[in-house]
Design a protein around this motif. Sequence first.
Motif, PDB file in Angstrom:
ATOM      1  N   LEU A 151       0.881  -1.268  -0.007  1.00 33.97           N
ATOM      2  CA  LEU A 151       0.022  -0.178  -0.149  1.00 33.97           C
ATOM      3  C   LEU A 151       0.764   1.269   0.041  1.00 33.97           C
ATOM      4  O   LEU A 151       0.305   2.360  -0.441  1.00 33.97           O
ATOM      5  CB  LEU A 151      -0.978   0.181   1.082  1.00 33.97           C
ATOM      6  N   TYR A 152       1.897   1.111   0.588  1.00 31.00           N
ATOM      7  CA  TYR A 152       2.737   2.577   0.695  1.00 31.00           C
ATOM      8  C   TYR A 152       3.942   2.441  -0.233  1.00 31.00           C
ATOM      9  O   TYR A 152       3.990   3.213  -1.133  1.00 31.00           O
ATOM     10  CB  TYR A 152       3.178   2.586   2.354  1.00 31.00           C
ATOM     11  N   LYS A 153       4.979   1.455   0.136  1.00 31.34           N
ATOM     12  CA  LYS A 153       6.184   1.560  -0.907  1.00 31.34           C
ATOM     13  C   LYS A 153       5.777   1.465  -2.311  1.00 31.34           C
ATOM     14  O   LYS A 153       6.334   2.234  -3.000  1.00 31.34           O
ATOM     15  CB  LYS A 153       7.073   0.433  -0.553  1.00 31.34           C
ATOM     16  N   LYS A 154       5.068   0.577  -2.728  1.00 30.33           N
ATOM     17  CA  LYS A 154       4.925   0.143  -4.175  1.00 30.33           C
ATOM     18  C   LYS A 154       4.359   1.683  -4.563  1.00 30.33           C
ATOM     19  O   LYS A 154       3.967   1.763  -5.848  1.00 30.33           O
ATOM     20  CB  LYS A 154       3.830  -0.915  -4.480  1.00 30.33           C
ATOM     21  N   GLN A 155       3.554   2.604  -3.834  1.00 27.96           N
ATOM     22  CA  GLN A 155       3.206   3.734  -4.272  1.00 27.96           C
ATOM     23  C   GLN A 155       4.063   4.987  -4.048  1.00 27.96           C
ATOM     24  O   GLN A 155       3.721   6.081  -4.154  1.00 27.96           O
ATOM     25  CB  GLN A 155       1.704   4.265  -3.607  1.00 27.96           C
ATOM     26  N   GLY A 156       5.120   4.563  -3.627  1.00 29.30           N
ATOM     27  CA  GLY A 156       6.100   5.722  -3.366  1.00 29.30           C
ATOM     28  C   GLY A 156       6.177   6.355  -2.095  1.00 29.30           C
ATOM     29  O   GLY A 156       6.652   7.344  -1.810  1.00 29.30           O
ATOM     30  N   TYR A 157       5.531   5.753  -1.105  1.00 31.03           N
ATOM     31  CA  TYR A 157       5.315   6.396   0.275  1.00 31.03           C
ATOM     32  C   TYR A 157       6.398   5.564   1.373  1.00 31.03           C
ATOM     33  O   TYR A 157       6.394   4.352   1.123  1.00 31.03           O
ATOM     34  CB  TYR A 157       4.254   6.512   0.730  1.00 31.03           C
ATOM     35  N   LEU A 158       6.692   6.157   2.126  1.00 27.88           N
ATOM     36  CA  LEU A 158       7.324   5.503   3.639  1.00 27.88           C
ATOM     37  C   LEU A 158       8.702   4.614   3.119  1.00 27.88           C
ATOM     38  O   LEU A 158       8.866   3.536   3.241  1.00 27.88           O
ATOM     39  CB  LEU A 158       6.214   4.667   4.302  1.00 27.88           C
ATOM     40  N   MET A 159       9.197   5.186   1.762  1.00 28.07           N
ATOM     41  CA  MET A 159      10.322   4.321   1.301  1.00 28.07           C
ATOM     42  C   MET A 159      11.331   3.856   2.004  1.00 28.07           C
ATOM     43  O   MET A 159      12.054   2.730   1.765  1.00 28.07           O
ATOM     44  CB  MET A 159      10.656   5.046  -0.032  1.00 28.07           C
ATOM     45  N   ASP A 160      11.777   4.741   2.975  1.00 24.18           N
ATOM     46  CA  ASP A 160      13.034   4.584   3.618  1.00 24.18           C
ATOM     47  C   ASP A 160      12.699   3.585   5.028  1.00 24.18           C
ATOM     48  O   ASP A 160      13.696   3.265   5.534  1.00 24.18           O
ATOM     49  CB  ASP A 160      13.448   5.947   4.266  1.00 24.18           C
ATOM     50  N   ILE A 161      11.377   3.168   5.083  1.00 22.66           N
ATOM     51  CA  ILE A 161      11.529   2.436   6.343  1.00 22.66           C
ATOM     52  C   ILE A 161      11.512   1.019   5.964  1.00 22.66           C
ATOM     53  O   ILE A 161      11.139   0.348   5.092  1.00 22.66           O
ATOM     54  CB  ILE A 161       9.789   2.439   6.938  1.00 22.66           C
ATOM     55  N   LYS A 162      12.517   0.330   7.058  1.00 21.58           N
ATOM     56  CA  LYS A 162      12.700  -1.173   6.568  1.00 21.58           C
ATOM     57  C   LYS A 162      11.866  -1.850   7.620  1.00 21.58           C
ATOM     58  O   LYS A 162      11.463  -1.515   8.852  1.00 21.58           O
ATOM     59  CB  LYS A 162      14.034  -1.452   7.205  1.00 21.58           C
ATOM     60  N   SER A 163      11.421  -3.210   7.150  1.00 25.14           N
ATOM     61  CA  SER A 163      10.455  -3.904   8.085  1.00 25.14           C
ATOM     62  C   SER A 163      11.075  -5.211   8.434  1.00 25.14           C
ATOM     63  O   SER A 163      11.634  -5.899   7.620  1.00 25.14           O
ATOM     64  CB  SER A 163       9.011  -3.813   7.262  1.00 25.14           C
ATOM     65  N   ILE A 164      10.760  -5.589   9.763  1.00 29.25           N
ATOM     66  CA  ILE A 164      11.283  -6.700  10.416  1.00 29.25           C
ATOM     67  C   ILE A 164       9.900  -7.495  10.866  1.00 29.25           C
ATOM     68  O   ILE A 164       9.315  -7.043  11.371  1.00 29.25           O
ATOM     69  CB  ILE A 164      12.293  -6.513  11.503  1.00 29.25           C
ATOM     70  N   PHE A 165      10.213  -8.897  10.371  1.00 29.83           N
ATOM     71  CA  PHE A 165       9.098  -9.650  10.907  1.00 29.83           C
ATOM     72  C   PHE A 165       9.623 -11.043  11.778  1.00 29.83           C
ATOM     73  O   PHE A 165      10.606 -11.483  11.372  1.00 29.83           O
ATOM     74  CB  PHE A 165       8.359 -10.410   9.864  1.00 29.83           C
ATOM     75  N   THR A 166       9.291 -10.893  13.075  1.00 31.91           N
ATOM     76  CA  THR A 166       9.889 -12.067  13.778  1.00 31.91           C
ATOM     77  C   THR A 166       8.881 -13.079  14.153  1.00 31.91           C
ATOM     78  O   THR A 166       7.758 -12.884  14.425  1.00 31.91           O
ATOM     79  CB  THR A 166      10.019 -11.551  15.433  1.00 31.91           C
ATOM     80  N   ILE A 167       9.065 -14.381  13.851  1.00 35.65           N
ATOM     81  CA  ILE A 167       8.420 -15.647  14.061  1.00 35.65           C
ATOM     82  C   ILE A 167       8.660 -16.179  15.272  1.00 35.65           C
ATOM     83  O   ILE A 167       9.884 -16.605  15.753  1.00 35.65           O
ATOM     84  CB  ILE A 167       8.798 -16.574  12.962  1.00 35.65           C
ATOM     85  N   HIS A 168       7.745 -16.111  16.167  1.00 32.04           N
ATOM     86  CA  HIS A 168       7.893 -16.780  17.694  1.00 32.04           C
ATOM     87  C   HIS A 168       7.411 -18.190  17.494  1.00 32.04           C
ATOM     88  O   HIS A 168       7.594 -18.987  18.412  1.00 32.04           O
ATOM     89  CB  HIS A 168       6.994 -15.917  18.506  1.00 32.04           C
ATOM     90  N   ASN A 169       6.424 -18.522  16.638  1.00 31.77           N
ATOM     91  CA  ASN A 169       6.172 -19.907  16.507  1.00 31.77           C
ATOM     92  C   ASN A 169       5.446 -19.895  15.071  1.00 31.77           C
ATOM     93  O   ASN A 169       4.082 -19.241  14.885  1.00 31.77           O
ATOM     94  CB  ASN A 169       4.808 -20.069  17.705  1.00 31.77           C
TER      95      ASN A 169
END
Length: 477
Positions: A151-169
């Motif tokens: 919704l954001y990056k592909k439309q050119g917004y919030l481009m600098d934010i990196k995302s991390i996903f943690t799997i606890h289970n």
Amino acid sequence: MAQKKILYVTSECKGFAVTGGLAEVAGSLPKAIMTANKNYKVKVLMPLYKTIHENYSSELSLVGSTTVVLAWRSVYCGVYTIKKDDVEYYFIDNKYYFDRDQLYGYYDDGERFAYFSKAVFTAMEIMKFYPDFIHTNDWHTALVNVYLDILYKKQGYLMDIKSIFTIHNIEYQGIYDKFFLENVVGIDELYTGILEYNGLINLMKGAIVCSDVITTVSPRYAKEISTTAYACGLEHIIRTNNQKLIGIINGIDTEFYNPLTDKALKYNFDVDHFSEKLENKKELQKALGLEVNEKVCLISVVSRLVQHKGMDLILDRFQDIMQENIQFILLGTGEKYYEDKFREFASWYPGRVSTLITFNNQLSKRIYAGSDLFLMPSKMEPCGLSQMIASRYGTIPIVRATGGLFDTIRDYSNDGNGFVFKDYDSYKMLEKIKEAVHLFQNQEEFVKLAQKVMSVDFTWNKSAKEYIEMYQNISKK
Ligand code: GLC
């Protein structure tokens, strides 16, 4: 160096709302990161559940409110905040979704957490907090990483934010039918492929695909989840995204779990005042109606009563275990089948077995402190915290070598800090229990091992540095 900002997004957090290990991590990692590196600022964001309203009503302050669009819905979103132990916590308020008795287990959980994930972006505006990193946890917050990407990056917004996903289970993935996409998630059909898996919508899969980095809670589990036996169907997705997966072991909050200061205990102790541990044992035996006898080896289990925690191994060999000169305590809730079985065992062995079908933090600490051995025969264990907590209270763990148990506990025969069996086999577990009970007969050696176990460093220090290193590495990309 400019300050680095992290928005840590979670569905539960110690001190506010707890069902499991994720709450422990969310309640201690943010502070550990800020302590390890003063350049990092972490803010925690979670839903405003009913219990938080009730317990913190006078401390919560409103930051702002607006509406969030979720597919065809337009819904209220308030943002509240509290500062606690130097960490700023933010809460997303929507009574329709979160003013309920439990955290999870409702027919519309998918919609509730899709709303929460969408509201994260609105909350950032209200908080005026534009992070360098958004760090999410498990399926409940998986859509955050997906929304950020499509919704954001592909439309050119919030481009600098990196995302991390943690799997606890990896067992809980957030799986819904295809209508969920249009009706709830509300994204363009073009992106169906990102969330689709085996003909269904799989939120965890979406986050794995969309994140810059995926972490899981132990190095061993990071290896295990690319195999069919452990991945609960996601092995192919893990394998194709393996280059961005790392395993970082959890720590525990050693202030909260400190036998020297813990108010839940009648007798405080540490390695140098170890004899007081025995007083806790007698106290516990008395309180639970077990024979008060220091010469009997006290084995405990504190666990959710579900299959992957290895409950079947205990059921299968229970009578053999009871042949030894031991007492047994079980604390936990879970599947009715296991609850009933353990209740039945307690009735078979009065004065020797105590079954407590409840969850009670104070009592669990008294059990950690008063026991000699702690049994954790998990079939799967992404990290596991109880083996570390038990160790901190001088109670020697008996574990199966899987996930975080493999990474934190080494076998006594190998100069280690516990008893470890490899195969998921009840007879192998029995052998190890016998070995441990045998060592108990030699009190001098047993106490030496318990003191060693107690001295192992399970603080967050080292792991917090690994998280920081991970954040630094993605910044360079
Ligand atoms: C989950 C895992 C557990 C882990 C915890 C915290 O509850 O099942 O092994 O310790 O998350 O990461």
